[in-house]
Design an enzyme around this catalytic site. Sequence first.
Site, short mmCIF file in Angstrom:
data_model
loop_
_atom_site.label_atom_id
_atom_site.label_comp_id
_atom_site.label_asym_id
_atom_site.label_seq_id
_atom_site.Cartn_x
_atom_site.Cartn_y
_atom_site.Cartn_z
CB SER A 140 -0.88 0.01 1.26
OG SER A 140 -1.57 1.24 1.40
CE1 TYR A 153 -3.90 -2.55 4.67
CE2 TYR A 153 -3.45 -0.23 4.31
CZ TYR A 153 -3.71 -1.48 3.81
OH TYR A 153 -3.79 -1.68 2.46
#
Length: 263
Positions: A140, A153
């Site tokens: 990401s 995350y």
Amino acid sequence: MTFINKVIWITGASSGIGKAVALELSKYNCKLILSSRRTTVLNDVKNECLLPKNVEVLTLDLADYKTMTTVVTKAISFFGKVDILINNGGISQRSLIIDTDIEVDKKLMDIDYLGTIALSKALLPHFISQKTGHFVTVTSLMGKFSSPYRSAYCGAKHALHGFFDALRLEHEKDNIKVTMICPGFVNTNVARNALTGDGSIQNKQDHATENGLEVSVFAKRMLKAIKQEKFEVYIGKGETKGVYLKRFFPKLLHRIILRSKVR
């Protein structure tokens, strides 16, 4: 590099980026192994592929990372080899640090980090023995810089970059490639499926994700990067500029993210 005659294993293949990549790859003359926890949905994806006879389904729970040697043996048995592993499976999180139970942090690390590296390490001897292999890991932009409400995350995605950069260095001599794919906002269910502070599912979409890159467009760009054997690629809209702001103007990026009030 070409996908023709390659055996490509995709985790998180039942929806979102994984499904879109599977459908796009099915246009090539290659073999696919599709994995996620949802066997029935994987079979639906298989039947959507251009040549379902070239697709196998292998149920996989990344949280159960101690079983990966057995899972890899099964994957290799389908077509006799694996050429490319696309590590796409994982979950996200949406909660402030102060409100996030440590068990949520642990779950993100178990699935997004430990599950992914356990699978990759289990497949590594196969890649070494055949003197070729390609690890493609979907992280990401949050693996390059951070944002509020995504602490667990971000931590897991940052960790993946550290591990796979080391793997690339150690195994270049074995002709093993590593490509890190860093999505920005992509219109998938990642926000709906994100965990909140108590571990429950958020079950709602956010504005930025809904207005993100269409997943079919993302899949095409991702496959282009894999073909070119890129080390690392950032795919999204304007948010990809954050990688360069973090490198050269970190305080400016800090102020921009604060003003954006991202959730």
